[in-house]
Scaffold this motif. Structure first.
Motif, PDB file in Angstrom:
ATOM      1  N   MET A 187       0.824  -1.202   0.000  1.00  0.00           N
ATOM      2  CA  MET A 187       0.000   0.000   0.000  1.00  0.00           C
ATOM      3  C   MET A 187       0.865   1.263   0.000  1.00  0.00           C
ATOM      4  O   MET A 187       0.517   2.280  -0.621  1.00  0.00           O
ATOM      5  CB  MET A 187      -0.934  -0.009   1.214  1.00  0.00           C
ATOM      6  CG  MET A 187      -2.067  -1.023   1.104  1.00  0.00           C
ATOM      7  SD  MET A 187      -3.057  -0.821  -0.404  1.00  0.00           S
ATOM      8  CE  MET A 187      -4.401  -1.968  -0.083  1.00  0.00           C
ATOM      9  N   ALA A 222       1.945   1.764  -3.439  1.00  0.00           N
ATOM     10  CA  ALA A 222       0.853   2.199  -4.322  1.00  0.00           C
ATOM     11  C   ALA A 222       0.673   3.712  -4.326  1.00  0.00           C
ATOM     12  O   ALA A 222       0.108   4.267  -5.273  1.00  0.00           O
ATOM     13  CB  ALA A 222      -0.452   1.524  -3.903  1.00  0.00           C
ATOM     14  N   VAL A 257       0.480   4.049  -8.494  1.00  0.00           N
ATOM     15  CA  VAL A 257      -0.921   3.644  -8.500  1.00  0.00           C
ATOM     16  C   VAL A 257      -1.344   3.045  -9.833  1.00  0.00           C
ATOM     17  O   VAL A 257      -2.361   2.348  -9.906  1.00  0.00           O
ATOM     18  CB  VAL A 257      -1.814   4.852  -8.131  1.00  0.00           C
ATOM     19  CG1 VAL A 257      -1.832   5.877  -9.253  1.00  0.00           C
ATOM     20  CG2 VAL A 257      -3.220   4.412  -7.767  1.00  0.00           C
ATOM     21  N   THR A 258      -0.589   3.279 -10.897  1.00  0.00           N
ATOM     22  CA  THR A 258      -0.962   2.746 -12.217  1.00  0.00           C
ATOM     23  C   THR A 258      -0.198   1.479 -12.579  1.00  0.00           C
ATOM     24  O   THR A 258      -0.232   1.054 -13.736  1.00  0.00           O
ATOM     25  CB  THR A 258      -0.720   3.810 -13.298  1.00  0.00           C
ATOM     26  OG1 THR A 258       0.675   4.171 -13.309  1.00  0.00           O
ATOM     27  CG2 THR A 258      -1.577   5.039 -13.061  1.00  0.00           C
ATOM     28  N   ALA A 314       0.089  -2.293 -12.793  1.00  0.00           N
ATOM     29  CA  ALA A 314      -0.818  -3.448 -12.740  1.00  0.00           C
ATOM     30  C   ALA A 314      -0.249  -4.577 -11.885  1.00  0.00           C
ATOM     31  O   ALA A 314      -0.991  -5.245 -11.144  1.00  0.00           O
ATOM     32  CB  ALA A 314      -1.111  -3.948 -14.153  1.00  0.00           C
ATOM     33  N   TRP A 359      -0.936  -4.012  -8.183  1.00  0.00           N
ATOM     34  CA  TRP A 359      -2.318  -4.306  -7.801  1.00  0.00           C
ATOM     35  C   TRP A 359      -2.608  -5.810  -7.846  1.00  0.00           C
ATOM     36  O   TRP A 359      -3.398  -6.321  -7.044  1.00  0.00           O
ATOM     37  CB  TRP A 359      -3.290  -3.544  -8.692  1.00  0.00           C
ATOM     38  CG  TRP A 359      -3.329  -2.096  -8.334  1.00  0.00           C
ATOM     39  CD1 TRP A 359      -2.774  -1.052  -9.013  1.00  0.00           C
ATOM     40  CD2 TRP A 359      -3.922  -1.528  -7.152  1.00  0.00           C
ATOM     41  NE1 TRP A 359      -2.982   0.128  -8.345  1.00  0.00           N
ATOM     42  CE2 TRP A 359      -3.688  -0.133  -7.199  1.00  0.00           C
ATOM     43  CE3 TRP A 359      -4.628  -2.055  -6.080  1.00  0.00           C
ATOM     44  CZ2 TRP A 359      -4.138   0.727  -6.211  1.00  0.00           C
ATOM     45  CZ3 TRP A 359      -5.075  -1.204  -5.088  1.00  0.00           C
ATOM     46  CH2 TRP A 359      -4.842   0.172  -5.149  1.00  0.00           C
ATOM     47  N   ILE A 388      -1.315  -7.032  -4.559  1.00  0.00           N
ATOM     48  CA  ILE A 388      -2.259  -6.653  -3.496  1.00  0.00           C
ATOM     49  C   ILE A 388      -3.458  -7.604  -3.508  1.00  0.00           C
ATOM     50  O   ILE A 388      -3.910  -8.082  -2.459  1.00  0.00           O
ATOM     51  CB  ILE A 388      -2.713  -5.193  -3.676  1.00  0.00           C
ATOM     52  CG1 ILE A 388      -1.547  -4.238  -3.406  1.00  0.00           C
ATOM     53  CG2 ILE A 388      -3.894  -4.871  -2.748  1.00  0.00           C
ATOM     54  CD1 ILE A 388      -1.857  -2.788  -3.730  1.00  0.00           C
ATOM     55  N   GLY A 389      -3.968  -7.898  -4.697  1.00  0.00           N
ATOM     56  CA  GLY A 389      -5.076  -8.837  -4.812  1.00  0.00           C
ATOM     57  C   GLY A 389      -4.708 -10.218  -4.311  1.00  0.00           C
ATOM     58  O   GLY A 389      -5.519 -10.903  -3.660  1.00  0.00           O
ATOM     59  N   ASN A 435     -12.123  -6.954  -1.052  1.00  0.00           N
ATOM     60  CA  ASN A 435     -10.966  -6.141  -1.393  1.00  0.00           C
ATOM     61  C   ASN A 435     -10.099  -6.816  -2.446  1.00  0.00           C
ATOM     62  O   ASN A 435      -9.467  -6.139  -3.268  1.00  0.00           O
ATOM     63  CB  ASN A 435     -10.143  -5.836  -0.144  1.00  0.00           C
ATOM     64  CG  ASN A 435     -10.772  -4.748   0.696  1.00  0.00           C
ATOM     65  OD1 ASN A 435     -11.585  -3.964   0.209  1.00  0.00           O
ATOM     66  ND2 ASN A 435     -10.418  -4.696   1.970  1.00  0.00           N
ATOM     67  N   ALA A 462      -9.056  -5.024  -5.970  1.00  0.00           N
ATOM     68  CA  ALA A 462      -7.658  -4.867  -6.375  1.00  0.00           C
ATOM     69  C   ALA A 462      -7.390  -5.557  -7.711  1.00  0.00           C
ATOM     70  O   ALA A 462      -6.691  -5.011  -8.587  1.00  0.00           O
ATOM     71  CB  ALA A 462      -6.740  -5.429  -5.293  1.00  0.00           C
ATOM     72  N   THR A 470      -8.795  -3.666 -10.606  1.00  0.00           N
ATOM     73  CA  THR A 470      -7.912  -2.539 -10.916  1.00  0.00           C
ATOM     74  C   THR A 470      -6.733  -3.004 -11.765  1.00  0.00           C
ATOM     75  O   THR A 470      -6.365  -2.350 -12.757  1.00  0.00           O
ATOM     76  CB  THR A 470      -7.398  -1.884  -9.615  1.00  0.00           C
ATOM     77  OG1 THR A 470      -8.502  -1.414  -8.857  1.00  0.00           O
ATOM     78  CG2 THR A 470      -6.450  -0.735  -9.927  1.00  0.00           C
ATOM     79  N   ALA A 471      -6.135  -4.132 -11.380  1.00  0.00           N
ATOM     80  CA  ALA A 471      -5.008  -4.669 -12.152  1.00  0.00           C
ATOM     81  C   ALA A 471      -5.423  -4.984 -13.585  1.00  0.00           C
ATOM     82  O   ALA A 471      -4.695  -4.688 -14.541  1.00  0.00           O
ATOM     83  CB  ALA A 471      -4.468  -5.919 -11.462  1.00  0.00           C
TER      84      ALA A 471
END
Length: 547
Positions: free
Chosen positions: A38, A41, A45-46, A48, A51, A54-55, A66, A70, A73-74
């Motif tokens: 986090m 991130a 933040v962009t 992939a 994310w 994180i997933g 969550n 995540a 987003t990826a």
């Protein structure tokens, strides 16, 4: 970390992600991994891949909502990110969105040559469809592509000692000799194995805890194998001359099916860890009983079925304080509880529970889910409870509890509600040990009705319904029977101790007999005997006569 994460350059970001993925996550340091991801991130933040990781962490801690966010987003950042869709299918399945998960994992495998993707597909379909032939087909889809080629290319297995009466070397392969449901079934086995009959080896592929510490002294040969790849482990098992190799994982995390595919032992059998077929040719047998797999169900399995008198033993947790009075007598209202994992709770099941609550206006319901935190549990289950039209003021969502606290639920709840089409296993036995009667639904396949088959097998423990209305009526009947609930609280444990499930000596003798008969089948080159009801001494005498 000694330097600010906010200054990490793209090349260093890849290094950081690799470090987290290879050090923190494999060692179950999920909170630390999530914290560091986090922080990364904030400035990336962009990315992939970030994310995706994180997933992954969220899936490992069963925070499914969550995880989906995540992973989506990826995928939005990189639509070709294959691993994100695979993990998303797992998360959707675990949230009860099984049909959606099936469609997604089918799309994933169309573009995948990875065995893990095809195995996950088999797992998701087997636990979604009630068609056993579909479960067999998707398992064979995996087996044909990934396991069976290893079997065809394996070096021939040379078995030098073919004595029918020799002490058999038994190898158990598992990642779950820890605080896990498998341990509650295997502790009695390890305790009661006869060292004059079998030499026991454990190949442990998972983390350790206080339960592992209990199990280790019971085994003469304990091998920690997490650092060994399948080829090295396969050679080790062959070198140690294991006669019967037993898989206790199936398609669950920590399995070593690649070792079985390479034909590590002359007799290979799967048992308990995964109730559906594996679809691989190198797995010779599946241990079952007549309740789980009645005659005629052989066609649903790629393995040859070998039937025990009783599927397994049960060893209750050491800490399990008994509340002798149903809580409803003190509270003035009945409390129902669901103890099964969140992946087993379908929207249809929630709707049925809602009908029970509407029919009994003072009843409360506790839904325990797999998520590790209260926040994650609420985020996952609360919208589903609302969508099912349940009376929100009488429904509580509880996150997964440590075992000691889990075993105190009998002080809070009166009756346990089983799930369908996937029923409880270990949780059913834990509920009985806590003094709670169960309401369950029957099904054709034993794997879909483990609770029903268990209650029939021991002859007590609750109500078995044929359909939804019968399930609702059974729950109402038990709530209207406080004296029956009180009486069962007083005698359930004694009845369980006297039941076949806790006759450890007999169950282990049966198991050793099964292994011996499988060994005789191997020596004769055919599966002649497929249950323990035969006379072993007669079979051995027949072998002696031929020799």
């Amino acid at each position: 970390m000694s330097e600010s994460i906010s200054s990490v350059a793209p090349a260093s970001l890849a290094q950081e992600l690799h470090r987290i993925n290879t050090t923190l996550i494999p060692n179950n340091q999920f909170l630390e991994a999530l914290t560091q991801l986090m922080l990364l991130a904030k400035d990336h933040v962009t990315d992939a891949q970030l994310w995706l990781l994180i997933g992954l962490v969220y899936t490992r801690i069963a925070n499914w909502s969550n995880a989906v966010a995540a992973l989506e987003t990826a995928i939005a950042l990189n639509p070709r990110l294959h691993a994100a869709n695979r993990l998303r299918a797992l998360a959707l399945f675990s949230m009860g969105r099984k049909e959606q998960a099936c469609k997604l994992i089918d799309q994933v495998v169309k573009k995948s040559s990875e065995g893990g993707d095809w195995m996950l597909r088999a797992y998701i379909h087997a636990h979604t469809s009630r068609d056993p032939m579909n479960a067999l087909q998707v398992a064979r889809d995996w087996g044909r592509r990934f396991a069976d080629p290893l079997t065809r290319n394996a070096q021939p297995l040379r078995v030098l000692d073919r004595n029918p009466r020799k002490k058999l070397k038994i190898g158990y392969v598992t990642a779950d000799f820890r605080e896990h449901s498998i341990a509650f079934f295997m502790l009695p086995v390890l305790s009661y194995h006869n060292p004059d009959v079998v030499e026991v080896h454990v190949y442990s592929n998972g983390p350790t805890d206080h339960i592992t510490t209990q199990m280790r002294p019971l085994v003469s040969h304990w091998h920690d194998i997490q650092a060994l790849d399948d080829e090295v482990l396969h050679r080790q098992i062959r070198a140690e001359g294991i006669d019967v190799l037993v898989d206790l994982s199936g398609f669950t995390q920590g399995h070593r099916l690649g070792v079985f595919a390479r034909r590590a032992a002359p007799v290979q059998v799967t048992w308990m860890g995964y109730m559906h077929t594996l679809g691989m040719k190198a797995m010779d047998y599946r241990l079952v009983d007549f309740g789980i797999a009645p005659l005629g169900h052989e066609k649903f399995y790629s393995e040859t079925l070998f039937r025990l008198n009783v599927m397994a033993s049960y060893a209750p947790p050491t800490y399990a304080p008994l509340c002798e009075e149903p809580p409803m007598l003190k509270n003035g209202y009945p409390t129902l509880i669901s103890l099964n994992s969140s992946a087993k709770i379908t929207d249809d099941m929630l709707r049925i529970w809602g009908r029970i609550l509407h029919a009994r206006s003072d009843a409360r319901l506790i839904i325990m889910v797999k998520e590790d935190s209260a926040e994650a549990a609420q985020a996952y289950m609360q919208p589903r409870v609302e969508a099912a039209g349940m009376p929100l003021e009488r429904v509580s969502v509880l996150h997964q509890q440590p075992l000691n606290q889990f075993m105190e639920m009998g002080h809070i709840a009166d009756i346990a509600l089983d799930t369908s089409p996937i029923s409880g296993g270990t949780t059913t036995l834990h509920a009985l040990w806590m003094g709670m009667l169960l309401v369950t639904m029957d099904a054709e396949r034993g794997v879909d009705a483990c609770t029903a088959r268990t209650l029939r097998g021991i002859g007590f423990g609750g109500e078995i319904a044929k359909d939804e209305q019968g399930y609702i009526d059974a729950a109402l009947l038990l709530m209207n029977s406080p004296e029956r609930l009180r009486q069962r609280r007083l005698d359930l444990r004694d009845r369980m101790r006297k039941s076949v499930l806790m006759d450890y000596a007999t169950r282990t003798v049966d198991l050793e007999k099964a292994f011996r008969l499988m060994w005789l089948n191997y020596l004769q080159g055919k599966p002649k005997t497929l249950n323990v009801k035969v006379n072993l001494e007669y079979e051995l005498a027949q072998m002696d006569a031929v020799a």
